[in-house]
Design an enzyme around this catalytic site. Structure first.
Site, PDB file in Angstrom:
ATOM      1  N   GLN A 127      45.729  70.772   9.178  1.00  0.00           N
ATOM      2  CA  GLN A 127      44.477  70.901   9.873  1.00  0.00           C
ATOM      3  C   GLN A 127      43.598  72.396   9.304  1.00  0.00           C
ATOM      4  O   GLN A 127      42.774  72.486   9.704  1.00  0.00           O
ATOM      5  CB  GLN A 127      45.260  72.243  11.133  1.00  0.00           C
ATOM      6  CG  GLN A 127      45.984  73.388  10.745  1.00  0.00           C
ATOM      7  CD  GLN A 127      46.487  74.369  10.930  1.00  0.00           C
ATOM      8  OE1 GLN A 127      48.061  73.926  11.726  1.00  0.00           O
ATOM      9  NE2 GLN A 127      46.182  75.295  11.903  1.00  0.00           N
ATOM     10  N   CYS A 133      46.219  74.380  15.358  1.00  0.00           N
ATOM     11  CA  CYS A 133      47.800  73.265  15.340  1.00  0.00           C
ATOM     12  C   CYS A 133      47.954  73.136  16.944  1.00  0.00           C
ATOM     13  O   CYS A 133      48.618  72.214  17.100  1.00  0.00           O
ATOM     14  CB  CYS A 133      48.902  74.675  14.843  1.00  0.00           C
ATOM     15  SG  CYS A 133      48.524  76.429  15.748  1.00  0.00           S
ATOM     16  N   HIS A 278      52.273  79.420  16.963  1.00  0.00           N
ATOM     17  CA  HIS A 278      51.905  77.853  16.199  1.00  0.00           C
ATOM     18  C   HIS A 278      53.662  77.141  16.773  1.00  0.00           C
ATOM     19  O   HIS A 278      54.180  76.960  17.756  1.00  0.00           O
ATOM     20  CB  HIS A 278      52.590  78.279  14.687  1.00  0.00           C
ATOM     21  CG  HIS A 278      52.473  76.999  13.636  1.00  0.00           C
ATOM     22  ND1 HIS A 278      51.014  76.763  14.079  1.00  0.00           N
ATOM     23  CD2 HIS A 278      52.984  76.297  13.044  1.00  0.00           C
ATOM     24  CE1 HIS A 278      50.889  75.840  13.205  1.00  0.00           C
ATOM     25  NE2 HIS A 278      52.251  75.356  12.550  1.00  0.00           N
ATOM     26  N   ASN A 297      55.009  70.068  10.199  1.00  0.00           N
ATOM     27  CA  ASN A 297      53.996  70.513  11.077  1.00  0.00           C
ATOM     28  C   ASN A 297      52.713  69.869  10.719  1.00  0.00           C
ATOM     29  O   ASN A 297      52.304  68.766  10.279  1.00  0.00           O
ATOM     30  CB  ASN A 297      54.308  71.731   9.122  1.00  0.00           C
ATOM     31  CG  ASN A 297      54.062  73.103  10.116  1.00  0.00           C
ATOM     32  OD1 ASN A 297      52.492  73.456  11.377  1.00  0.00           O
ATOM     33  ND2 ASN A 297      54.026  74.106   9.224  1.00  0.00           N
TER      34      ASN A 297
END
Length: 331
Positions: A127, A133, A278, A297
């Site tokens: 990102q 996110c 997150h 992630n």
């Protein structure tokens, strides 16, 4: 704790080496490894000082049950890291949660499972310095649902959400449910190749003639509570993941700044579920000295375990069991 930090700790004990020289050399290797660019000597010195403080913080904390080290974020303060990467928008969470369709799992799941082994998870993305996110977790969930139906992985556009989604705030944060609702009303979304990621918000340039052959019809949340941050039994999450595919989830990622590998496990007083900040993607689970979740992630492959991290399963670590959602779609 990684090898260099252990060496530094040993050096502190012996007091026979030039500590500052060791730290400076490690900072130079860090710059090369992560291709860091600083605009001035003042910025260079400021980043070195932050790097130095983070390194000494690791030494002070001592050995952990998981591996820590000087990750790609080691030249950022905790406040800078949180502001840039941990900005999931919960301003509308309570309202969204009361409107959610809540689901329960139905089938028993195996002891270990990983959707990556089934060919339904796309490569890890990055990102960058955009607080998007939420868009990456939304898209990863949709990519999994598409692959389960069509038998092939296609990568979808996060940039379309960053630029065009009027319910969320682009690089300043968002929420997966808001994104699912916006996509439902928008009528579609595009491939990454047709609308590539730019690491910043731009003017919306979507082209409905290039929409993917899958439509979002809504979303469901796991559990039956309308209370904010209400935990879900992690065996139920395991079953829901096995039934449904990769899930969009959220957690408190504040202590992950210097994560390097292993099963991340900290007590609740160090990582409260009330600090959820997150969005990530849950793709599997297993056991290796302790039960764990496998999480994708959006910080690039150079972070963590090739872009993934494992986190302790079964005790609500960092609120990993408080926010579980997936889109509903039609083809």
């Amino acid at each position: 704790m990684n090898k260099f930090v252990l060496i530094l700790l040993f050096a502190f004990t012996l007091c026979e080496v030039d500590i500052e020289s060791m730290v400076f050399k490690h900072f130079q290797r860090f710059i090369t490894k992560y291709n860091k660019k600083y605009d001035s000597m003042n910025e260079y010195l400021a980043r070195y000082n932050v790097f130095r403080q983070n390194l000494f913080r690791l030494v002070d904390n001592g050995p952990q049950s998981y591996e820590t080290g000087m990750s790609k974020f080691a030249d950022m303060t905790a406040q800078e890291f949180a502001k840039t990467y941990l900005n999931l928008d919960f301003n509308a969470y309570a309202l969204i949660n009361t409107k959610a369709v809540h689901a329960k799992s139905k089938n028993a799941a195996p002891d270990a499972f990983d959707w990556r082994d089934k060919g339904v998870v796309s490569d890890v993305k990055d990102q960058g310095s955009c607080g998007s996110c939420w868009a990456f977790a939304t898209v990863a969930n949709l990519e999994g649902l598409y692959a389960l139906e069509r038998g092939e992985v296609k990568t979808f556009s996060e940039q379309l959400l960053v630029d065009c989604d009027t319910e969320d705030s682009g690089c300043n944060g968002g929420l997966m449910e808001l994104a699912f609702e916006w996509l439902k009303n928008n009528g579609g979304f595009m491939l990454e190749s047709d609308y590539p990621y730019k690491n910043k918000k731009q003017t919306c340039q979507q082209d409905s003639s290039k929409f993917v052959d899958m439509k979002v019809t809504g979303y469901v949340k796991l559990g039956d509570s309308t209370e904010e941050f209400s935990p879900v039994d992690e065996d139920e999450i395991k079953e829901f993941l096995y039934e449904t595919g990769p899930l969009a989830i959220a957690l408190n990622a504040t202590p992950l700044q210097l994560y390097f590998g292993g099963i991340f496990d900290v007590p609740s007083w160090l990582c409260s579920s009330s600090g959820i900040n997150h969005a990530v993607t849950l793709v599997g689970y297993g056991t290796d000295s302790k039960d764990y979740w496998i999480v994708k992630n959006s910080w690039g492959k150079s972070w963590g375990e090739s872009g993934y991290f494992r986190i302790a399963r079964g005790k609500g670590t960092c609120g990993v069991n408080c926010y579980i959602t997936t889109a509903t779609v039609e083809f």
